[in-house]
Design a protein around this motif. Structure first.
Motif, PDB file in Angstrom:
ATOM      1  N   LEU A  12      -1.476   2.106 -16.681  1.00 35.35           N
ATOM      2  CA  LEU A  12      -2.252   3.026 -15.841  1.00 35.35           C
ATOM      3  C   LEU A  12      -1.798   3.086 -14.390  1.00 35.35           C
ATOM      4  CD1 LEU A  12      -5.816   2.140 -17.160  1.00 35.35           C
ATOM      5  CD2 LEU A  12      -4.345   4.033 -17.880  1.00 35.35           C
ATOM      6  N   ILE A  13      -0.820   2.275 -14.030  1.00 35.41           N
ATOM      7  CA  ILE A  13      -0.390   2.203 -12.627  1.00 35.41           C
ATOM      8  C   ILE A  13      -0.009   3.578 -12.076  1.00 35.41           C
ATOM      9  CG2 ILE A  13       1.401   1.330 -11.052  1.00 35.41           C
ATOM     10  CD1 ILE A  13       1.383  -1.258 -12.763  1.00 35.41           C
ATOM     11  N   GLU A  14       0.826   4.297 -12.789  1.00 33.54           N
ATOM     12  CA  GLU A  14       1.299   5.599 -12.301  1.00 33.54           C
ATOM     13  C   GLU A  14       0.146   6.594 -12.158  1.00 33.54           C
ATOM     14  OE1 GLU A  14       4.468   9.126 -13.505  1.00 33.54           O
ATOM     15  OE2 GLU A  14       4.622   7.165 -14.485  1.00 33.54           O
ATOM     16  N   ALA A  19       1.153  -2.063  -3.645  1.00 33.99           N
ATOM     17  CA  ALA A  19       1.322  -2.185  -5.092  1.00 33.99           C
ATOM     18  C   ALA A  19       0.023  -2.677  -5.729  1.00 33.99           C
ATOM     19  CB  ALA A  19       2.449  -3.159  -5.409  1.00 33.99           C
ATOM     20  N   ILE A  20      -0.276  -2.152  -6.910  1.00 35.32           N
ATOM     21  CA  ILE A  20      -1.494  -2.548  -7.615  1.00 35.32           C
ATOM     22  C   ILE A  20      -1.194  -3.160  -8.981  1.00 35.32           C
ATOM     23  CG2 ILE A  20      -3.020  -0.939  -6.415  1.00 35.32           C
ATOM     24  CD1 ILE A  20      -2.727   0.921  -8.913  1.00 35.32           C
ATOM     25  N   ASP A  21       0.054  -3.482  -9.239  1.00 36.80           N
ATOM     26  CA  ASP A  21       0.450  -3.962 -10.564  1.00 36.80           C
ATOM     27  C   ASP A  21      -0.245  -5.257 -10.977  1.00 36.80           C
ATOM     28  OD1 ASP A  21       2.347  -4.676  -8.408  1.00 36.80           O
ATOM     29  OD2 ASP A  21       3.200  -5.983  -9.945  1.00 36.80           O
ATOM     30  N   LYS A  22      -0.736  -6.048 -10.043  1.00 33.62           N
ATOM     31  CA  LYS A  22      -1.466  -7.280 -10.368  1.00 33.62           C
ATOM     32  C   LYS A  22      -2.921  -7.003 -10.744  1.00 33.62           C
ATOM     33  CE  LYS A  22       0.983 -10.158  -7.017  1.00 33.62           C
ATOM     34  NZ  LYS A  22       0.809 -10.932  -5.781  1.00 33.62           N
ATOM     35  N   ILE A  48      -3.085   6.023 -11.727  1.00 35.46           N
ATOM     36  CA  ILE A  48      -3.970   5.637 -10.629  1.00 35.46           C
ATOM     37  C   ILE A  48      -3.290   5.877  -9.288  1.00 35.46           C
ATOM     38  CG2 ILE A  48      -5.144   3.685  -9.536  1.00 35.46           C
ATOM     39  CD1 ILE A  48      -5.550   2.583 -12.457  1.00 35.46           C
ATOM     40  N   THR A  49      -2.038   5.502  -9.178  1.00 34.76           N
ATOM     41  CA  THR A  49      -1.290   5.685  -7.929  1.00 34.76           C
ATOM     42  C   THR A  49      -1.209   7.162  -7.552  1.00 34.76           C
ATOM     43  OG1 THR A  49      -0.017   3.685  -8.373  1.00 34.76           O
ATOM     44  CG2 THR A  49       0.896   5.216  -6.764  1.00 34.76           C
ATOM     45  N   ASN A  50      -0.916   8.010  -8.518  1.00 40.47           N
ATOM     46  CA  ASN A  50      -0.801   9.443  -8.258  1.00 40.47           C
ATOM     47  C   ASN A  50      -2.113  10.047  -7.756  1.00 40.47           C
ATOM     48  OD1 ASN A  50       1.896   9.490  -8.929  1.00 40.47           O
ATOM     49  ND2 ASN A  50       1.520  10.158 -11.029  1.00 40.47           N
ATOM     50  N   LYS A  51      -3.225   9.513  -8.180  1.00 42.21           N
ATOM     51  CA  LYS A  51      -4.530  10.039  -7.782  1.00 42.21           C
ATOM     52  C   LYS A  51      -4.798   9.842  -6.282  1.00 42.21           C
ATOM     53  CE  LYS A  51      -8.617  11.524  -9.290  1.00 42.21           C
ATOM     54  NZ  LYS A  51      -8.792  12.707 -10.104  1.00 42.21           N
ATOM     55  N   PHE A  52      -4.239   8.770  -5.713  1.00 42.86           N
ATOM     56  CA  PHE A  52      -4.563   8.422  -4.329  1.00 42.86           C
ATOM     57  C   PHE A  52      -3.414   8.543  -3.351  1.00 42.86           C
ATOM     58  CE2 PHE A  52      -7.562   6.211  -7.044  1.00 42.86           C
ATOM     59  CZ  PHE A  52      -8.743   6.649  -6.510  1.00 42.86           C
ATOM     60  N   LYS A  53      -2.297   9.098  -3.761  1.00 45.96           N
ATOM     61  CA  LYS A  53      -1.179   9.257  -2.826  1.00 45.96           C
ATOM     62  C   LYS A  53      -1.603  10.129  -1.663  1.00 45.96           C
ATOM     63  CE  LYS A  53       2.948   8.525  -5.525  1.00 45.96           C
ATOM     64  NZ  LYS A  53       4.078   9.156  -6.211  1.00 45.96           N
ATOM     65  N   LYS A  54      -1.199   9.702  -0.488  1.00 45.72           N
ATOM     66  CA  LYS A  54      -1.520  10.493   0.713  1.00 45.72           C
ATOM     67  C   LYS A  54      -0.609  11.680   0.824  1.00 45.72           C
ATOM     68  CE  LYS A  54      -3.767   7.393   3.868  1.00 45.72           C
ATOM     69  NZ  LYS A  54      -3.768   6.823   5.173  1.00 45.72           N
TER      70      LYS A  54
END
Length: 159
Positions: free
Chosen positions: A149-151, A140-143, A153-159
């Motif tokens: 922007l969480i979604e 998680a990167i919410d902190k 950013i997360t979508n960019k790096f999903k394996k």
């Protein structure tokens, strides 16, 4: 009008970056947040994506100008009548880098000054590189990044 520039790769923007932007916006009439080219860094997001993320994250700030620049930041300052560069400094290695940049910038544009802003405690160790690594491994990167922007950013790096 008191103007400053806050340059960075913002790949992606972190809460540490946002903290510096908000604090700088209280010190200056106009803050240019410049997505700049760094020859030593590869990027994961396009310049356009980074500009859009910055716009989303700073939506409530009225004295922010968001743009990009592919030359020296000090040249951007000269071209835009800006005499202050804002830099964030987290640790001693940041200090060494900023001290070197300060010397070059002063040689190129003697009127420019560099102001170093320290991160708040909760943002002291936040880095874009660490954020990318955390996301890549499913943490998680919410902190560490603006909620809006969480979604993205997360979508960019999903394996």
């Amino acid at each position: 009008m008191r103007k400053a520039v806050y340059p960075g790769s913002f790949d992606p923007i972190s809460n540490g970056h946002l903290d510096i932007i908000k604090r700088a916006s209280k010190l200056f009439d106009e803050v240019h947040v410049v997505v700049s080219f760094n020859i030593a860094k590869g990027t994961s997001f396009t310049v356009e994506e980074r500009i859009e993320m910055l716009k989303k994250a700073t939506a409530g700030l009225t004295n922010i100008v968001i743009t990009s620049w592919d030359g020296l930041v000090v040249s951007y300052c000269k071209n835009n009548g800006i005499k202050v560069i804002i830099r964030g400094m987290r640790n001693y290695s940041d200090y060494e880098n900023e001290f070197s940049l300060f010397q070059y910038n002063k040689d190129i544009y003697p009127d420019v000054e560099t102001i170093l802003l320290m991160p708040t405690t909760k943002n002291q160790m936040v880095s874009s590189s660490a954020i990318k690594e955390l996301v890549t491994f499913g943490c998680a990167i919410d902190k560490y990044v603006p909620k809006c922007l969480i979604e993205e950013i997360t979508n960019k790096f999903k394996k």
